[in-house]
Motif scaffolding. Structure first.
Motif, PDB file in Angstrom:
ATOM      1  N   THR A 189       0.836  -1.190   0.000  1.00  0.00           N
ATOM      2  CA  THR A 189       0.000   0.000   0.000  1.00  0.00           C
ATOM      3  C   THR A 189       0.876   1.247   0.000  1.00  0.00           C
ATOM      4  OG1 THR A 189      -1.868   1.019   1.158  1.00  0.00           O
ATOM      5  CG2 THR A 189      -0.165   0.084   2.525  1.00  0.00           C
ATOM      6  N   ILE A 190       0.422   2.302  -0.676  1.00  0.00           N
ATOM      7  CA  ILE A 190       1.155   3.577  -0.732  1.00  0.00           C
ATOM      8  C   ILE A 190       0.180   4.713  -0.457  1.00  0.00           C
ATOM      9  CG2 ILE A 190       2.534   5.158  -2.143  1.00  0.00           C
ATOM     10  CD1 ILE A 190       3.400   2.850  -3.856  1.00  0.00           C
ATOM     11  N   TYR A 191       0.596   5.657   0.401  1.00  0.00           N
ATOM     12  CA  TYR A 191      -0.161   6.882   0.642  1.00  0.00           C
ATOM     13  C   TYR A 191       0.767   8.070   0.425  1.00  0.00           C
ATOM     14  CZ  TYR A 191      -3.563   3.676   2.499  1.00  0.00           C
ATOM     15  OH  TYR A 191      -4.453   2.634   2.605  1.00  0.00           O
ATOM     16  N   ILE A 192       0.261   9.079  -0.294  1.00  0.00           N
ATOM     17  CA  ILE A 192       1.087  10.220  -0.702  1.00  0.00           C
ATOM     18  C   ILE A 192       0.400  11.523  -0.321  1.00  0.00           C
ATOM     19  CG2 ILE A 192       2.299  11.333  -2.612  1.00  0.00           C
ATOM     20  CD1 ILE A 192       1.825   8.725  -4.230  1.00  0.00           C
ATOM     21  N   MET A 193       1.122  12.390   0.398  1.00  0.00           N
ATOM     22  CA  MET A 193       0.641  13.745   0.648  1.00  0.00           C
ATOM     23  C   MET A 193       1.180  14.667  -0.432  1.00  0.00           C
ATOM     24  SD  MET A 193       1.642  16.603   3.426  1.00  0.00           S
ATOM     25  CE  MET A 193       2.979  17.049   2.311  1.00  0.00           C
ATOM     26  N   VAL A 194       0.275  15.349  -1.130  1.00  0.00           N
ATOM     27  CA  VAL A 194       0.664  16.246  -2.218  1.00  0.00           C
ATOM     28  C   VAL A 194       0.770  17.669  -1.677  1.00  0.00           C
ATOM     29  CG1 VAL A 194      -0.015  17.170  -4.464  1.00  0.00           C
ATOM     30  CG2 VAL A 194      -0.414  14.765  -3.928  1.00  0.00           C
ATOM     31  N   ASP A 195       1.876  18.325  -1.997  1.00  0.00           N
ATOM     32  CA  ASP A 195       2.127  19.666  -1.453  1.00  0.00           C
ATOM     33  C   ASP A 195       1.427  20.765  -2.239  1.00  0.00           C
ATOM     34  OD1 ASP A 195       3.597  21.411   0.421  1.00  0.00           O
ATOM     35  OD2 ASP A 195       4.619  22.096  -1.395  1.00  0.00           O
ATOM     36  N   THR A 196       1.248  20.545  -3.539  1.00  0.00           N
ATOM     37  CA  THR A 196       0.630  21.557  -4.394  1.00  0.00           C
ATOM     38  C   THR A 196      -0.395  20.900  -5.308  1.00  0.00           C
ATOM     39  OG1 THR A 196       1.016  23.160  -6.176  1.00  0.00           O
ATOM     40  CG2 THR A 196       2.545  21.322  -6.028  1.00  0.00           C
ATOM     41  N   LEU A 197      -1.453  21.631  -5.634  1.00  0.00           N
ATOM     42  CA  LEU A 197      -2.481  21.124  -6.540  1.00  0.00           C
ATOM     43  C   LEU A 197      -2.188  21.466  -8.006  1.00  0.00           C
ATOM     44  CD1 LEU A 197      -5.645  22.088  -4.461  1.00  0.00           C
ATOM     45  CD2 LEU A 197      -4.495  19.886  -4.545  1.00  0.00           C
ATOM     46  N   PRO A 243      -4.293  17.252  -0.516  1.00  0.00           N
ATOM     47  CA  PRO A 243      -4.868  15.922  -0.726  1.00  0.00           C
ATOM     48  C   PRO A 243      -3.890  14.810  -0.356  1.00  0.00           C
ATOM     49  CG  PRO A 243      -4.239  16.886  -2.818  1.00  0.00           C
ATOM     50  CD  PRO A 243      -4.000  17.935  -1.777  1.00  0.00           C
ATOM     51  N   VAL A 244      -4.439  13.749   0.199  1.00  0.00           N
ATOM     52  CA  VAL A 244      -3.681  12.522   0.403  1.00  0.00           C
ATOM     53  C   VAL A 244      -4.171  11.533  -0.647  1.00  0.00           C
ATOM     54  CG1 VAL A 244      -3.190  10.600   1.964  1.00  0.00           C
ATOM     55  CG2 VAL A 244      -3.386  12.928   2.873  1.00  0.00           C
ATOM     56  N   LEU A 245      -3.233  11.037  -1.453  1.00  0.00           N
ATOM     57  CA  LEU A 245      -3.556  10.102  -2.516  1.00  0.00           C
ATOM     58  C   LEU A 245      -3.165   8.694  -2.098  1.00  0.00           C
ATOM     59  CD1 LEU A 245      -2.116  12.167  -5.515  1.00  0.00           C
ATOM     60  CD2 LEU A 245      -4.415  12.295  -4.528  1.00  0.00           C
ATOM     61  N   GLN A 246      -3.682   7.715  -2.802  1.00  0.00           N
ATOM     62  CA  GLN A 246      -3.321   6.336  -2.526  1.00  0.00           C
ATOM     63  C   GLN A 246      -3.030   5.601  -3.831  1.00  0.00           C
ATOM     64  OE1 GLN A 246      -6.477   3.875  -0.962  1.00  0.00           O
ATOM     65  NE2 GLN A 246      -8.064   4.996  -2.070  1.00  0.00           N
ATOM     66  N   ILE A 247      -2.157   4.629  -3.738  1.00  0.00           N
ATOM     67  CA  ILE A 247      -1.945   3.678  -4.836  1.00  0.00           C
ATOM     68  C   ILE A 247      -2.180   2.295  -4.265  1.00  0.00           C
ATOM     69  CG2 ILE A 247      -0.346   2.731  -6.535  1.00  0.00           C
ATOM     70  CD1 ILE A 247       1.152   5.364  -6.519  1.00  0.00           C
ATOM     71  N   ARG A 296      -5.925  19.771   5.900  1.00  0.00           N
ATOM     72  CA  ARG A 296      -5.521  21.176   5.828  1.00  0.00           C
ATOM     73  C   ARG A 296      -4.040  21.397   6.151  1.00  0.00           C
ATOM     74  NH1 ARG A 296      -9.879  24.727   6.590  1.00  0.00           N
ATOM     75  NH2 ARG A 296      -8.348  26.402   6.371  1.00  0.00           N
ATOM     76  N   THR A 297      -3.441  20.466   6.889  1.00  0.00           N
ATOM     77  CA  THR A 297      -2.063  20.670   7.339  1.00  0.00           C
ATOM     78  C   THR A 297      -1.223  19.427   7.087  1.00  0.00           C
ATOM     79  OG1 THR A 297      -2.425  19.838   9.592  1.00  0.00           O
ATOM     80  CG2 THR A 297      -2.904  22.179   9.190  1.00  0.00           C
ATOM     81  N   ILE A 298       0.088  19.622   7.083  1.00  0.00           N
ATOM     82  CA  ILE A 298       1.017  18.500   6.949  1.00  0.00           C
ATOM     83  C   ILE A 298       0.860  17.546   8.120  1.00  0.00           C
ATOM     84  CG2 ILE A 298       3.460  17.856   6.946  1.00  0.00           C
ATOM     85  CD1 ILE A 298       4.042  20.400   5.399  1.00  0.00           C
ATOM     86  N   LYS A 299       0.674  18.105   9.324  1.00  0.00           N
ATOM     87  CA  LYS A 299       0.503  17.273  10.513  1.00  0.00           C
ATOM     88  C   LYS A 299      -0.704  16.352  10.367  1.00  0.00           C
ATOM     89  CE  LYS A 299      -0.167  17.482  15.524  1.00  0.00           C
ATOM     90  NZ  LYS A 299      -0.331  18.366  16.698  1.00  0.00           N
ATOM     91  N   GLN A 300      -1.809  16.891   9.881  1.00  0.00           N
ATOM     92  CA  GLN A 300      -3.007  16.075   9.679  1.00  0.00           C
ATOM     93  C   GLN A 300      -2.761  14.995   8.631  1.00  0.00           C
ATOM     94  OE1 GLN A 300      -5.862  19.092   8.664  1.00  0.00           O
ATOM     95  NE2 GLN A 300      -6.574  19.343  10.781  1.00  0.00           N
ATOM     96  N   ALA A 301      -2.068  15.361   7.561  1.00  0.00           N
ATOM     97  CA  ALA A 301      -1.781  14.390   6.502  1.00  0.00           C
ATOM     98  C   ALA A 301      -0.961  13.225   7.045  1.00  0.00           C
ATOM     99  CB  ALA A 301      -1.048  15.069   5.351  1.00  0.00           C
TER     100      ALA A 301
END
Length: 298
Positions: free
Chosen positions: A153-161, A185-189, A201-206
């Motif tokens: 599983t992979i989860y990715i936090m994107v810094d910019t839209l 957004p947090v994405l998944q693969i 809303r924040t890096i901490k939340q991600a």
């Protein structure tokens, strides 16, 4: 029986690491302003992000049919069989194309539809090499990797839209609203595709969302609450410092795990841009793949 293990640079394995562990790598092609580049040969991570920041037109491509077959023919001169591990079939047509090509090799070339990319694909390469060293045939290695293809599983936090908008994954209006409210957004693969998972809303939340989901996947998908049979890894797009900080936080959450950090595959970076961090977990019999760290960062 001698079995050669071949992958592509989407795995994050560069020439130096490939030579060290005894595997082979196909460089992934990219067109940048209509000029052809090959990852790890005449295109470094730093070059890629520099061109991306300058607004260059960047498109991904798959290895040329002739290049793939030439590589197989070359490897079969010194090996009995070849196991080819390209990126997930859900993210590129290179896997299905290679599978069709392999029909002409009478079973000597086995193409693995591994449903993985980046550090999870890298782990599969290490597993394949370990199995080959134990005397397993190319077909046996393919069967093992495909049997366990979804144990990752992979989860990715994107810094910019910005780059998701450019790629058509977000409408301009949604991207504008997301930017205004600082949505990350947090994405998944999960094997077949890059998809949305959560909006924070924040890096901490991600980070909290990703760590919680890794723990949930280990307990519910992998049936391994303590994660003893899992390898946790991290990847990033020119965001090494944040990845290192995240690694420390993850090691507190998952004590006893060594966590490799590596660059995220450029095929993914095309769509999400710089500043992202990712965390992965995979079931594996490979306990230590940490000898190499950021081997393609320069």
């Amino acid at each position: 029986m001698s079995v050669a293990i071949l992958a592509d640079t989407n795995s994050g394995i560069g020439p130096e690491e490939a030579d060290k562990i005894g595997v082979y790598i196909m460089p992934m092609p990219f067109y940048i302003n209509d000029e052809l580049f090959y990852e790890g040969k005449n295109l470094t991570q730093k070059d890629f992000y520099k061109k991306q920041a300058e607004g260059a037109r960047i498109t991904t491509s798959m290895p040329a049919v002739g290049d793939v077959m030439d590589k197989w023919d070359e490897l079969l001169k010194d090996h009995d069989e070849v196991v080819y591990i390209p990126m997930s079939s859900g993210l590129s047509s290179s896997c299905s194309t290679a599978t069709l090509l392999s029909d002409d090799y009478d079973g000597k070339v086995q193409v693995v539809d591994n449903k993985r990319i980046s550090v999870t694909q890298k782990l599969s390469v290490y597993e394949a090499k370990a199995l080959a060293d134990k005397g397993k045939s190319a077909l046996e290695i393919k069967q093992y990797l495909e049997e366990h293809q979804h144990e990752s599983t992979i989860y990715i936090m994107v810094d910019t839209l910005e780059y998701l908008k450019k790629g058509g994954r977000l409408t301009p209006a949604v991207a504008a609203i997301g930017t205004l409210f600082h949505i990350k957004p947090v994405l998944q693969i999960q094997g077949d595709k890059l998809d949305s998972f959560a909006k924070v809303r924040t890096i901490k939340q991600a980070k909290e969302v990703m760590l919680d989901q890794i723990a949930k996947d280990q307990a519910e998908r992998f049936h391994d609450k303590e994660g003893k049979g899992c390898v946790i890894s991290m990847a990033h797009t020119m965001n090494r410092h944040e990845a290192e900080t995240f690694r420390e936080e993850a090691m507190e959450r998952f004590p006893g795990h060594k966590i490799m950090i590596a660059p995220l595959a450029l095929s993914i970076a095309c769509h999400i841009g710089p500043g992202s961090i990712a965390i992965t977990s995979s079931q594996s019999f490979i306990e230590d793949m940490l000898e190499y760290d950021d081997t393609m960062d320069s």
